[in-house]
Design an enzyme around this catalytic site. Structure first.
Site, PDB file in Angstrom:
ATOM      1  CG  ASN A   7      -1.864   1.148   1.280  1.00 31.11           C
ATOM      2  OD1 ASN A   7      -1.810   2.044   0.425  1.00 31.11           O
ATOM      3  ND2 ASN A   7      -2.737   1.166   2.266  1.00 31.11           N
ATOM      4  CG  HIS A 206     -14.554   0.700   6.960  1.00 32.07           C
ATOM      5  ND1 HIS A 206     -13.646  -0.262   6.585  1.00 32.07           N
ATOM      6  CD2 HIS A 206     -13.807   1.749   7.363  1.00 32.07           C
ATOM      7  CE1 HIS A 206     -12.419   0.180   6.767  1.00 32.07           C
ATOM      8  NE2 HIS A 206     -12.484   1.405   7.233  1.00 32.07           N
ATOM      9  CD  GLU A 332     -11.884  -4.490  13.239  1.00 32.88           C
ATOM     10  OE1 GLU A 332     -10.876  -4.753  13.912  1.00 32.88           O
ATOM     11  OE2 GLU A 332     -11.854  -4.320  12.008  1.00 32.88           O
ATOM     12  CG  ASN A 333     -11.125  -1.962  18.851  1.00 29.43           C
ATOM     13  OD1 ASN A 333     -10.820  -3.015  19.376  1.00 29.43           O
ATOM     14  ND2 ASN A 333     -10.533  -1.503  17.760  1.00 29.43           N
ATOM     15  CD  GLU A 382      -8.883  -1.748   3.898  1.00 29.75           C
ATOM     16  OE1 GLU A 382      -8.879  -1.012   2.928  1.00 29.75           O
ATOM     17  OE2 GLU A 382      -8.759  -1.351   5.084  1.00 29.75           O
TER      18      GLU A 382
HETATM   19  P1  ADP Z   1      -8.144   4.325   9.689  1.00 27.84           P
HETATM   20  O1  ADP Z   1      -9.369   4.877   9.042  1.00 27.84           O
HETATM   21  O2  ADP Z   1      -7.067   5.315   9.883  1.00 27.84           O
HETATM   22  O3  ADP Z   1      -7.680   2.985   9.126  1.00 27.84           O
HETATM   23  P2  ADP Z   1      -8.851   2.753  12.029  1.00 27.84           P
HETATM   24  O4  ADP Z   1      -9.773   1.800  11.367  1.00 27.84           O
HETATM   25  O5  ADP Z   1      -7.555   2.235  12.525  1.00 27.84           O
HETATM   26  O6  ADP Z   1      -8.606   4.046  11.171  1.00 27.84           O
HETATM   27  O7  ADP Z   1      -9.642   3.419  13.262  1.00 27.84           O
HETATM   28  C1  ADP Z   1      -9.075   4.406  14.042  1.00 27.84           C
HETATM   29  C2  ADP Z   1     -10.120   4.861  15.029  1.00 27.84           C
HETATM   30  O8  ADP Z   1     -10.524   3.763  15.842  1.00 27.84           O
HETATM   31  C3  ADP Z   1      -9.625   5.953  15.978  1.00 27.84           C
HETATM   32  O9  ADP Z   1     -10.521   7.045  16.003  1.00 27.84           O
HETATM   33  C4  ADP Z   1      -9.633   5.258  17.308  1.00 27.84           C
HETATM   34  O10 ADP Z   1      -9.963   6.132  18.348  1.00 27.84           O
HETATM   35  C5  ADP Z   1     -10.724   4.256  17.147  1.00 27.84           C
HETATM   36  N1  ADP Z   1     -10.634   3.220  18.183  1.00 27.84           N
HETATM   37  C6  ADP Z   1      -9.693   2.286  18.349  1.00 27.84           C
HETATM   38  N2  ADP Z   1      -9.931   1.584  19.484  1.00 27.84           N
HETATM   39  C7  ADP Z   1     -11.043   2.109  20.055  1.00 27.84           C
HETATM   40  C8  ADP Z   1     -11.810   1.843  21.230  1.00 27.84           C
HETATM   41  N3  ADP Z   1     -11.484   0.875  22.072  1.00 27.84           N
HETATM   42  N4  ADP Z   1     -12.893   2.608  21.489  1.00 27.84           N
HETATM   43  C9  ADP Z   1     -13.231   3.594  20.661  1.00 27.84           C
HETATM   44  N5  ADP Z   1     -12.567   3.891  19.519  1.00 27.84           N
HETATM   45  C10 ADP Z   1     -11.493   3.155  19.226  1.00 27.84           C
END
Ligand code: ADP
Length: 395
Positions: A7, A206, A332-333, A382
């Site tokens: 990427n 997503h 996911e989180n 991905e």
């Molecule tokens: P990108 O679009 O950059 O690929 P990601 O899919 O990695 O982003 O997501 C990043 C976001 O996920 C951030 O805003 C981060 O705060 C959020 N995130 C990660 N873990 C948690 C959590 N436990 N609770 C809430 N938000 C989370």
């Protein structure tokens, strides 16, 4: 076969080496500050130590050379020689309307990636640089381009056309393309597998720093929230998502902003950061809201409300919904965000189980047994999707 997934950004390059015999990750890493000075982070997954150091990267070519050197080195390597790498799969942002699927890189494919420079001015030139660098360093190894936009190519004209004079579509290819396509494809396909019946209607959320929602049937996109650019759809970390286009004229006139300045505000200073004034990171917003920060609470409420509205409208577009999925960093989180989004969606047959919804970062059913819509957390991958496409094209 082992497949290298690349990427490439303008000054960075992320990579993963995947063994497709069992789809296991062999190594991953990141080249940063390409064209500035250079830093390599390499993480073998076979127990060997990680490597992190400044390495000069005048161009993407030196970055790829350094990656291959580490992948094959005695101390940090995961393969004996470069010849074990059977193919390279590249993430390419924009394939325009020409690519409904991933393709082997040849002259026509490169020309098409170039033709899409105006549609993906930040990403496509960098993606092509990554392809060129691999061709130079690994001549004879097949390269595959996997487009973020190809998922959206199955949309019907009524979904992708903008209600603007038709000539902008005809002359300038201005339409909804949608992004995060590789992620939506991966998660929707898994949702269909889990549902195990033909005609599965999936709404996938997503939700990360960039966020988008898609509607699909049997893994084929029916609609998706991002548009001509990734600025459209739900509010994001720093992007506005949908807003009244005439609002821009108001702000630009009042504050004397140029088009570029206005776009910078919409892309980098809006979204949940813009509303809260606190952060674009959802963890920071959760903490601030818990401490009583009302604008952080408003930003979270706005985000959940807009995602919920997309779910409602996509349920209408699909004529119902069988599976609702959450993926990416927030999806996911964040149990609280998932709960907040699903609040009030019982009328659609969506019933979250508070206990199951506590899950983080792994695949799980989070709806109740009597929920007529199955709700899942499905971690996106991905890179694996790119590797799967690459394998099927080179075999
Ligand atoms: P990108 O679009 O950059 O690929 P990601 O899919 O990695 O982003 O997501 C990043 C976001 O996920 C951030 O805003 C981060 O705060 C959020 N995130 C990660 N873990 C948690 C959590 N436990 N609770 C809430 N938000 C989370």
């Amino acid at each position: 076969m082992k497949i290298l997934v690349i990427n490439a950004g303008s000054s960075s390059l992320k990579y993963q080496l995947i063994d497709m015999d069992d789809e296991s990750l062999l190594a991953k890493g990141l080249c940063e500050r390409i064209g500035i000075d250079g830093r390599l982070t390499h993480k073998p997954q076979n127990g060997k130590p990680a490597y992190e150091a400044d390495v000069p990267f005048p161009t993407h070519k030196e970055a790829i050379e350094a990656v291959l050197e580490k992948l094959t080195s005695a101390e940090y390597g995961v393969v004996d020689s470069m010849s074990e790498i059977g193919a390279v799969g590249h993430r390419v942002l924009h394939g325009g309307s020409e690519f409904t699927e991933s393709c082997l890189v040849d002259d026509a494919c490169e020309a098409a990636i170039k033709k899409c420079f105006p549609l993906g001015p930040l990403h496509n030139p960098a993606n092509l640089m990554g392809i060129k660098a691999c061709q130079a360093v690994m001549p004879g190894t097949p390269q595959v381009a996997v487009f973020d936009t190809s998922f959206g190519m199955s949309m019907a004209p009524k979904a992708y056309i903008y209600a603007l004079p038709y000539e902008y579509y005809e002359n300038d290819s201005l339409r909804r393309y949608g992004f995060h396509g590789t992620s939506h494809r991966f998660v929707s396909a898994r949702a269909c597998e889990l549902a195990g019946k033909p005609g599965t209607r999936v709404i996938n959320c997503h939700l990360g720093n960039g966020s988008s929602v898609s509607a699909s049937i049997d893994g084929k996109c029916v609609d998706t929230s991002m548009g001509l650019t990734p600025l459209a759809g739900v509010p994001m970390g720093t992007r506005s998502g949908d807003c009244d286009p005439a609002l821009l004229q108001f702000i630009m006139n009042k504050y004397g902003f140029s088009v570029d300045e206005m776009l910078n505000i919409l892309n980098k200073k809006s979204g949940v950061l813009g509303i809260s004034g606190v952060s674009s990171d959802f963890r920071d917003l959760d903490n601030a809201a818990a401490e009583g920060n009302e604008r952080a609470r408003l930003a979270l409420d706005k985000f959940a409300y807009e995602v919920r509205k997309y779910i409602g409208s996509y349920a209408a577009a699909l004529g119902g919904v069988d599976v609702l999925t959450f993926t990416a960093g927030v999806g996911e989180n964040s149990a609280s965000m998932r709960a907040s989004i699903c609040e009030g969606l019982e009328f659609l047959g969506i019933k979250l189980c508070p206990e199951r919804n506590k899950v983080r970062g792994k695949e799980a059913l989070i709806s109740t047994d009597d929920s007529s819509v199955a709700v899942y957390v499905i971690p996106t991958n991905e890179e694996l999707m790119i590797a799967r496409d690459t394998l099927s094209l080179v075999q």
